[in-house]
Write an enzyme that holds these catalytic residues in place. Structure first.
Site, PDB file in Angstrom:
ATOM      1  CG  HIS A 180      -2.102  -0.733   1.168  1.00 45.19           C
ATOM      2  ND1 HIS A 180      -2.839  -1.336   2.052  1.00 45.19           N
ATOM      3  CD2 HIS A 180      -2.661  -1.174  -0.120  1.00 45.19           C
ATOM      4  CE1 HIS A 180      -4.019  -2.138   1.733  1.00 45.19           C
ATOM      5  NE2 HIS A 180      -3.823  -2.129   0.353  1.00 45.19           N
ATOM      6  CB  CYS A 470      25.436  -3.336 -18.149  1.00 48.10           C
ATOM      7  SG  CYS A 470      26.694  -4.461 -17.273  1.00 48.10           S
TER       8      CYS A 470
HETATM    9  C1  PEP Z   1      29.854  -2.942 -13.155  1.00 47.73           C
HETATM   10  O1  PEP Z   1      30.790  -3.367 -12.474  1.00 47.73           O
HETATM   11  O2  PEP Z   1      30.065  -2.231 -14.046  1.00 47.73           O
HETATM   12  C2  PEP Z   1      28.336  -3.544 -12.899  1.00 47.73           C
HETATM   13  C3  PEP Z   1      27.496  -3.173 -13.859  1.00 47.73           C
HETATM   14  O3  PEP Z   1      28.383  -4.266 -12.023  1.00 47.73           O
HETATM   15  P1  PEP Z   1      27.919  -3.593 -10.616  1.00 47.73           P
HETATM   16  O4  PEP Z   1      27.770  -2.164 -10.667  1.00 47.73           O
HETATM   17  O5  PEP Z   1      26.460  -4.099 -10.028  1.00 47.73           O
HETATM   18  O6  PEP Z   1      29.170  -4.225  -9.682  1.00 47.73           O
END
Ligand code: PEP
Ligand code: MG
Length: 509
Positions: A180, A470
């Site tokens: 909620h 990433c």
């Molecule tokens: C990174 O190390 O760039 C990554 C994406 O993993 P984390 O930030 O979760 O360690």
């Protein structure tokens, strides 16, 4: 980079920045023994009614009203008062009787699972509200200048009264995005991260940046992070999905819980490039069960039918030791990354099995699964073997340590994709602490790091294996251009940072 990054489940889409104001440990407040006898049942009933009345006062917002009337009904449930009465008859004090009765009611809701289980946290917060009303304790005096509220648990009623102009963000230890309180916080448009086990690390007055779209909290963010997010803070539009061919690379979202899928769709992300699974494991004495994991992964995949979803298996960190894991390794990588999972094969197997079941639960899913912090080729091969044995179809590894680049050709033998984690790759290549003085997002552009990334792209391209980025640098506009030039296939970033990234990539030739 930030002094440290905490993770939780994001609620809403926005970003909030401000100094921490803590309202913690209300449970431990000493209450007068004057409220400790059985003669107080009628007083307690009046306090419960007063809280229910207050909750039910219409807010004028349909979704908030629906939540409040459901809570009011729970409070007025006759069995709740019966439970209080029984406890008072046993001679316990009023506050303990209330907490006990509410907790039992919460447990019976929790045992029903799903929707009801998620309501149970609300009851725990309401018990405190009733006790406060009974004791005549005023609500905590909140600051009048903008701040970020940090608290164990927040009742939906208090949440509904928060002023978004002053409360820039909320961080709670308890709660789920669909409780909620979560629904109310989303409705009042306060960026929030709930289920943050490590809130004790947040000190009064320290600046934090709360990214509700990816469930991350940056403690003492760097100037670079603030600059990146300054574009996100004002962003409140819903963008159309990114069309095929609109951008030179695929743009994906970094998420920490399935509830954050909404934020990814609002900015048109083409899927998920990094689903961090740590949240399922943090703050627990035992690992999450197969069923709990299947539920979360199925929720995630069903929101991205036909789109790529890259899930990373558990990435342990020395910052957050988990009591149920055997330790592994030595030196600078001790107790980090995939080697820890290899030392805890049953945890890895349960996670892979849950992912495989979820993949089958959602026939149109496109699940990719990767291992974090792989150091050697044999670890990569071992991960591929385990994942294949569980029926995972797309198997990847993260490149986060320079040693892996030296053996990449061998490591890629059984691998379908690669994701470069620039946060770790930069810190380990440059000998910095990513949460320490002098670590910057732009470290990913240091020639020593760039040369490693170039080698990864070359090795992977020779095998027609896609390479994504990433880490935080994927959303840094200058770094992202460089990654595109180096030939990566995808960039994955916090949803809050995708609008600016999308605009910038559009302008590339
Ligand atoms: C990174 O190390 O760039 C990554 C994406 O993993 P984390 O930030 O979760 O360690
Ligand atoms: Mg990493």
């Amino acid at each position: 980079m930030a002094e440290r990054v905490l993770v939780g489940a994001g609620v809403g889409n926005g970003v909030g920045i401000g100094p921490v104001f803590r309202v913690i440990d209300r449970n431990q407040r000493e209450l007068s023994s004057a409220i400790g006898s059985r003669h107080n049942l009628s007083v307690i009933r009046a306090a419960i009614d007063a809280v229910a009345d207050e909750i039910e006062q219409a807010s004028g917002r349909e979704d908030v009203d629906a939540v409040m009337s459901a809570l009011g009904m729970m409070l007025r449930d006759a069995s709740l008062l019966e439970q209080v009465k029984a406890r008072l008859a046993d001679g316990v004090s009023a506050d303990r009787a209330i907490r006990g009765a509410f907790a039992q009611f919460a447990r019976s809701l929790a045992s029903l699972g799903g929707y009801f289980a998620e309501r149970s946290d609300d009851l725990v917060a309401l018990a405190e509200k009733v006790i406060d009303t009974l004791a005549g304790v005023d609500e905590v005096q909140l600051p009048t200048n903008p701040y970020v509220l940090v608290t164990d648990n927040l009742s939906p009623m208090v949440a509904s009264k928060l002023d978004p102009a002053i409360v820039r963000a909320v961080i709670t230890r308890a709660g789920t995005p669909t409780s909620h309180t979560g629904i109310v916080l989303r409705s009042v448009k306060i960026p929030s991260v709930v289920g943050v086990n490590a809130i004790d690390l947040l000190v009064d007055g320290v600046d934090v940046l709360v990214d509700a779209s990816s469930g991350q909290i940056f403690v003492e963010p760097s100037a670079e992070e603030l600059e990146n997010y300054s574009r996100a803070e004002v962003f409140d539009e819903v963008l159309p999905p990114i069309a095929i061919g609109e951008l030179p690379v695929t743009v994906l979202a970094n998420l920490g819980s399935s509830a954050e899928a909404v934020a990814a769709h609002r900015v048109g992300a083409q899927g998920v490039g990094l689903f961090r699974t740590e949240l399922l494991f943090l703050g627990r004495q035992d690992p999450p069960t197969l069923d709990e994991q299947v539920l979360e992964y199925t929720r995630l995949l069903s929101q991205f039918e036909g789109q790529r979803v890259v899930v990373r298996v558990l990435d342990t960190d020395t910052d957050k030791p988990l009591p149920f894991l055997f330790t592994a390794g030595s030196g600078k990588y001790a107790n980090r990354g995939f080697q820890v999972l290899l030392a805890n094969q049953s945890i890895l197997d349960t996670q892979l099995e849950a992912l495989s079941i979820a993949q089958n639960n959602v026939p149109k899913s496109d699940l990719w699964v990767m291992a974090p912090m792989v150091i050697t080729a044999s670890e990569a091969n071992e991960f591929a073997r385990s994942a294949k044995a569980h029926g995972i179809r797309n198997i990847g590894i993260m490149v986060e340590v320079p040693e892996l680049v030296e053996v990449l050709d061998d490591a890629l033998e059984q691998i379908d994709f690669v994701s470069i984690g620039t946060n770790d790759l930069a810190q380990y290549t440059l000998g910095k602490n990513r949460h320490g003085v002098g670590a910057e997002i732009s470290d990913a552009r240091d020639p020593r790091v760039v040369s490693l990334i170039r080698r990864v792209v070359e090795s992977a391209s020779a095998r027609k294996i896609p390479v994504g980025v990433c880490g935080e640098a994927a959303a840094d506009l200058e770094s992202s251009k460089m990654f595109v030039e180096l030939g990566v296939d995808s960039l994955s970033a916090s949803p809050a940072l995708i609008p600016a990234l999308r605009e910038s990539l559009k302008r590339l030739p």
